[in-house]
Design an enzyme around this catalytic site. Structure first.
Site, PDB file in Angstrom:
ATOM      1  N   LYS A  96      10.531   1.516   6.094  1.00  0.00           N
ATOM      2  CA  LYS A  96       9.632   2.192   5.075  1.00  0.00           C
ATOM      3  C   LYS A  96       9.474   3.688   5.631  1.00  0.00           C
ATOM      4  CE  LYS A  96       5.182   1.899   2.598  1.00  0.00           C
ATOM      5  NZ  LYS A  96       4.177   1.092   2.406  1.00  0.00           N
ATOM      6  N   SER A 171       2.975  -0.427  -2.092  1.00  0.00           N
ATOM      7  CA  SER A 171       3.865   0.657  -2.044  1.00  0.00           C
ATOM      8  C   SER A 171       4.912   0.727  -1.144  1.00  0.00           C
ATOM      9  CB  SER A 171       2.749   1.842  -1.140  1.00  0.00           C
ATOM     10  OG  SER A 171       2.500   1.199   0.302  1.00  0.00           O
ATOM     11  N   SER A 195       0.617  -4.014   0.305  1.00  0.00           N
ATOM     12  CA  SER A 195       1.822  -3.209   0.049  1.00  0.00           C
ATOM     13  C   SER A 195       2.920  -3.943   0.659  1.00  0.00           C
ATOM     14  CB  SER A 195       1.513  -1.826   0.677  1.00  0.00           C
ATOM     15  OG  SER A 195       0.531  -1.073  -0.359  1.00  0.00           O
TER      16      SER A 195
END
Length: 495
Positions: A96, A171, A195
């Site tokens: 990420k 997210s 997330s």
């Protein structure tokens, strides 16, 4: 702050900002004391780069790849960084884009940080490479990790490879899309309110949020210091356990991979079912699917018990109070991890501050609103709500541990609904409870962040149909137990 900007008026303003009452006479004294120390502080800056060893590498990086190279907009950057020999040598892993890879832009999904480049790897990246994994890119994400749908990135929304036109969940949206599309074998995400688990559930994947502090967070751009976690997304529990084995600080007598390879007999598993996670906000399809899986486990011999967690009803407000205040503090300090132990990359920090100060760049709507809300709670409300929420976390954790004293794990729906269509979620109406508000998304995932307990989502059935996740929550430190429960579930309930 330079000597030129250090005036008595500046001192008065700063004193007022931190709630200190002073007199004009005292302002000059304070100004002189600060000025006298500035030369000493300057020596820290002179030496700081020497104290921060860098990772030297030459990488061929494609930033913001086009649709031909990235069909689901899963990646913010593509590259190939091979590890050595090790247990993960057969895996490609994506990371990420709020986790540092030395020499690659660390954008956090924001145009403000689009040119910020760290010069060393986060510990979790070092561990992946040391275990032999190949890191093949940085994944798309909601801006600064502050949204639940995967639609707020400055680089465009990530697309769900499993159900066309639906959100990936956020997210860690790009991490889920990259794994679900088969671009990588696993990915790292961060989980502050769900997330990792939300996009994993919406994309038919396994997602693990470990016990808080189990996985190091140095080199990870924070959203909320006390609630952030780093964890894997993978197609199955076994792969998630393999990644966890390498990135986590584990006890010498504990093996996540062994716990999954030889899980307990289903007859020895005691499962708690907290009704607070099955409220009216949960769709009928999700509720029926998860309850059917519970029945299957019971029929196979698992012991199923009803448990109660009354404080879960306050979890959304607790989470908002803590996250908004901690996020505003972090952003107001120039994206500086004030409370996180470990090294800080000075190069990324300087680039980040330059982006924040650039008048031609700005954060998106969600980040702006949440940062200002947190600043208000901190300054005007004197953080009373934050204090109450932190104490509420302790009480909530006690309720969870009491429920888990007679159970191995708790089992809940991961998400309240199936993946919603892109463009439906309205952060304004969602916050205010308006008639056009989208279904609540993170209600069932946030309690595990507030308590720091390990939580795992596993597909409730064949994920090529409607993606629905089942969430397992365990006691603090019982990450192996949670993974083992997920492995049992895969064996008996996922065909």
């Amino acid at each position: 702050m330079s000597d030129d900007s250090l005036t008595e008026e500046t001192v008065a303003t700063l004193a007022d900002r931190v709630g200190i009452e002073t007199t004009p006479e005292r302002h000059e004294q304070i100004r002189a004391e600060i000025a006298g120390g500035l030369d000493g502080y300057a020596t820290l800056l002179d030496d700081s780069d020497e104290w921060a060893p860098t990772t030297e590498r030459a990488l061929d990086v494609t930033h913001d790849p086009d649709e031909a190279a990235d069909q689901y907009n899963a990646f913010i950057s593509l590259f190939e960084l091979a590890g050595g020999d090790g247990s993960l040598a057969d895996l490609t892993v994506a990371v990420k884009d709020n986790i540092a890879v030395g020499g690659v832009r660390l954008t956090c999904g924001s145009s403000v940080f689009a040119d910020a480049v760290p010069r060393r790897d986060a510990p979790v990246v070092k561990r992946l490479l040391g275990a032999g994994a190949t890191i093949s890119g940085k994944t798309n994400m909601d801006e600064l990790a502050y949204a639940p749908t995967g639609e707020t990135s400055a680089f465009g929304p990530a697309k769900n490879p499993v159900v066309e036109g639906r959100i990936t969940g956020g997210s860690s949206s790009g991490s889920a899309a990259a794994v679900a599309a088969g671009r990588v074998d696993a990915a790292l995400g961060t989980d502050t309110g769900g997330s990792v688990r939300m996009p994993a559930a919406f994309c038919g994947l396994v997602g693990m949020k470990p016990t808080w502090g189990r996985v190091p967070q140095a080199g990870v751009v924070e959203l909320s210091y006390t609630l952030d976690h780093v964890g894997p997304l993978a197609p199955d529990v076994s792969t998630a356990a393999r990644v966890m084995e390498q990135i986590a600080d584990t006890a010498t007598d504990e093996s996540f991979t062994e716990a999954v390879a030889e899980p307990p007999a289903v007859e020895s598993l005691t499962i708690g079912v907290p009704e607070e996670f099955y409220g009216d906000y949960v769709s009928e399809t999700v509720s029926q699917t998860v309850r059917a899986r519970i029945d299957e486990l019971s029929d196979a011999g698992a012991v199923v018990r009803d448990v109660s967690l009354p404080l879960v009803d306050d979890a959304v407000e607790m989470w908002n109070a803590i996250t908004n205040v901690e996020f505003a503090t972090f952003l107001g300090a120039g994206a500086t991890p004030l409370y996180r132990r470990g090294e800080i990359d000075p190069w990324w920090h300087r680039d980040a501050v330059a982006g924040i100060d650039d008048p031609d760049r700005s954060f998106g709507d969600v980040v702006q609103r949440k940062a200002v809300e947190g600043a208000y709670l901190l300054a005007e409300e004197r953080a009373d709500h934050y204090v109450a929420a932190r104490n509420g976390c302790r009480a909530l954790a006690a309720q969870f541990e009491a429920a888990l004293s007679d159970c191995d794990v708790l089992l809940t729906p991961t998400m309240a609904s199936e993946p919603i269509e892109r463009g439906v979620w309205n952060p304004h109406s969602y916050a205010s409870g308006g008639d056009d508000a989208a279904p609540p998304l993170a209600v069932n995932t946030r309690p595990a962040n507030l308590t720091g307990l390990p939580a795992l989502t596993v597909p409730a059935h064949d994920p090529t149909t409607e993606p629905i996740g089942v969430q397992f929550i365990g006691s603090a430190g019982a990450d192996a137990t949670v993974l083992a429960a997920g492995a049992v579930f895969e064996r008996f309930c996922v065909q």
